[in-house]
Scaffold this motif. Structure first.
Motif, PDB file in Angstrom:
ATOM      1  N   GLU A 254      35.797  76.947   6.215  1.00  0.00           N
ATOM      2  CA  GLU A 254      34.593  76.240   5.528  1.00  0.00           C
ATOM      3  C   GLU A 254      34.668  74.790   5.714  1.00  0.00           C
ATOM      4  N   ILE A 255      33.999  74.221   6.529  1.00  0.00           N
ATOM      5  CA  ILE A 255      34.305  72.869   6.876  1.00  0.00           C
ATOM      6  C   ILE A 255      34.117  72.002   5.774  1.00  0.00           C
ATOM      7  N   THR A 256      33.279  72.388   4.655  1.00  0.00           N
ATOM      8  CA  THR A 256      33.023  71.509   3.583  1.00  0.00           C
ATOM      9  C   THR A 256      34.005  71.621   2.481  1.00  0.00           C
ATOM     10  N   GLU A 257      35.028  72.358   2.675  1.00  0.00           N
ATOM     11  CA  GLU A 257      36.243  72.623   1.726  1.00  0.00           C
ATOM     12  C   GLU A 257      37.670  71.893   2.057  1.00  0.00           C
ATOM     13  N   GLU A 258      38.448  71.861   1.226  1.00  0.00           N
ATOM     14  CA  GLU A 258      39.843  71.110   1.524  1.00  0.00           C
ATOM     15  C   GLU A 258      40.599  72.212   2.155  1.00  0.00           C
ATOM     16  N   PRO A 259      41.652  71.573   2.951  1.00  0.00           N
ATOM     17  CA  PRO A 259      42.833  72.431   3.634  1.00  0.00           C
ATOM     18  C   PRO A 259      43.637  73.115   2.456  1.00  0.00           C
ATOM     19  N   ASN A 260      44.683  73.619   3.003  1.00  0.00           N
ATOM     20  CA  ASN A 260      45.542  74.059   2.053  1.00  0.00           C
ATOM     21  C   ASN A 260      46.811  72.974   2.168  1.00  0.00           C
ATOM     22  N   TYR A 261      46.745  72.265   1.215  1.00  0.00           N
ATOM     23  CA  TYR A 261      47.672  70.891   1.307  1.00  0.00           C
ATOM     24  C   TYR A 261      49.077  71.417   1.192  1.00  0.00           C
ATOM     25  N   GLU A 262      49.623  72.102   0.306  1.00  0.00           N
ATOM     26  CA  GLU A 262      50.721  72.796   0.020  1.00  0.00           C
ATOM     27  C   GLU A 262      51.494  73.325   1.131  1.00  0.00           C
ATOM     28  N   ALA A 263      50.785  74.288   1.802  1.00  0.00           N
ATOM     29  CA  ALA A 263      51.134  75.088   3.014  1.00  0.00           C
ATOM     30  C   ALA A 263      51.389  74.075   4.140  1.00  0.00           C
TER      31      ALA A 263
ATOM     32  N   MET B 268      38.684  62.517   0.492  1.00  0.00           N
ATOM     33  CA  MET B 268      39.621  62.915  -0.285  1.00  0.00           C
ATOM     34  C   MET B 268      40.915  63.428   0.283  1.00  0.00           C
ATOM     35  N   GLU B 269      40.790  64.253   1.380  1.00  0.00           N
ATOM     36  CA  GLU B 269      41.805  64.644   2.409  1.00  0.00           C
ATOM     37  C   GLU B 269      42.668  63.706   2.854  1.00  0.00           C
ATOM     38  N   THR B 270      41.967  62.750   3.385  1.00  0.00           N
ATOM     39  CA  THR B 270      42.879  61.638   4.048  1.00  0.00           C
ATOM     40  C   THR B 270      43.555  60.942   2.827  1.00  0.00           C
ATOM     41  N   THR B 271      43.061  60.527   1.840  1.00  0.00           N
ATOM     42  CA  THR B 271      43.627  59.832   0.640  1.00  0.00           C
ATOM     43  C   THR B 271      44.854  60.729   0.240  1.00  0.00           C
ATOM     44  N   LYS B 272      44.644  62.080  -0.184  1.00  0.00           N
ATOM     45  CA  LYS B 272      45.536  63.091  -0.587  1.00  0.00           C
ATOM     46  C   LYS B 272      46.948  62.790   0.359  1.00  0.00           C
ATOM     47  N   PHE B 273      46.552  62.939   1.745  1.00  0.00           N
ATOM     48  CA  PHE B 273      47.762  63.050   2.873  1.00  0.00           C
ATOM     49  C   PHE B 273      48.354  61.739   2.816  1.00  0.00           C
ATOM     50  N   ASN B 274      47.616  60.724   2.778  1.00  0.00           N
ATOM     51  CA  ASN B 274      48.020  59.288   2.724  1.00  0.00           C
ATOM     52  C   ASN B 274      49.204  59.276   1.497  1.00  0.00           C
ATOM     53  N   ASN B 275      48.721  59.561   0.556  1.00  0.00           N
ATOM     54  CA  ASN B 275      49.538  59.686  -0.766  1.00  0.00           C
ATOM     55  C   ASN B 275      51.094  60.546  -0.715  1.00  0.00           C
ATOM     56  N   GLU B 276      50.859  61.814  -0.108  1.00  0.00           N
ATOM     57  CA  GLU B 276      51.418  62.794  -0.139  1.00  0.00           C
ATOM     58  C   GLU B 276      52.461  62.992   1.256  1.00  0.00           C
ATOM     59  N   ALA B 277      51.860  63.358   2.122  1.00  0.00           N
ATOM     60  CA  ALA B 277      52.539  63.485   3.525  1.00  0.00           C
ATOM     61  C   ALA B 277      53.187  62.414   4.057  1.00  0.00           C
ATOM     62  N   ALA B 278      52.692  61.255   3.896  1.00  0.00           N
ATOM     63  CA  ALA B 278      53.340  60.178   4.588  1.00  0.00           C
ATOM     64  C   ALA B 278      54.804  59.570   4.029  1.00  0.00           C
ATOM     65  N   SER B 279      55.014  60.532   2.741  1.00  0.00           N
ATOM     66  CA  SER B 279      56.615  60.157   2.148  1.00  0.00           C
ATOM     67  C   SER B 279      57.639  61.251   2.841  1.00  0.00           C
TER      68      SER B 279
END
Length: 172
Positions: free
Chosen positions: A152-161, A63-74
């Protein structure tokens, strides 16, 4: 005192040299899913978002990789990579299946150079030998401008920050 994170509420120690905001980002060369060497860290003509995950083969990492693929890559003027201990062959299959095309997926399986140089190698517990979940933003000058060691390794990072820090670093 060793740096720790948590896995399902249990503390796990991390091994390696801690890299913090203001430090020079260590230069590491890792293979991508096509077995081509990619160098990350250090000074570059673009800001860098370096994402460490335990394994692409887990729901949170996917999920994290997909979200960054969609958002950060732009983000203009930035490169984005995900580093895990997954073999390049597994990473290639993951990228193909999940449609990951906007970021590099790199493997630290050979000698764990990234994990030890950035201080994110899990030193104990069931995930020993994998990367902890962490985010590093590296400015064009090679200095770390943002770091998040997810508590917590099982949680997602702070994408917005992370995205805000990347945009800021890329604009300089």
């Amino acid at each position: 005192m060793p740096v720790t994170t948590k896995l399902k509420g249990n503390e796990v120690a991390l091994y390696g040299d801690q890299v913090n905001v203001g430090d020079n980002a260590p230069v590491v060369t890792l293979p991508n899913s096509a077995l081509e060497n990619v160098t990350i860290g250090g000074p570059s003509d673009k800001a860098q978002l370096i994402i460490a995950v335990p394994s692409l083969d887990t729901p949170v990492c996917a999920m994290e990789t997909t979200k960054f693929n969609n958002e950060a890559a732009s983000v203009e003027g930035a490169t984005v990579c995900v580093v895990s201990m997954d073999l390049p062959f597994a990473a290639k299959r993951f990228c193909s299946t999940e449609g990951i095309e906007n970021l590099q997926v790199l493997s630290d399986f050979k000698d764990k150079a990234f994990a030890t140089n950035y201080g994110v190698l899990i030193a104990e517990g069931p995930l020993r030998g994998l990367c902890a979940r962490a985010i590093f933003v590296v400015g064009k000058d090679g200095k770390v401008t943002y770091k998040e060691l997810v508590p917590e390794i099982t949680e997602e990072p702070n994408y917005e920050a992370a995205l805000a820090a990347l945009k800021e670093a890329a604009s300089k």
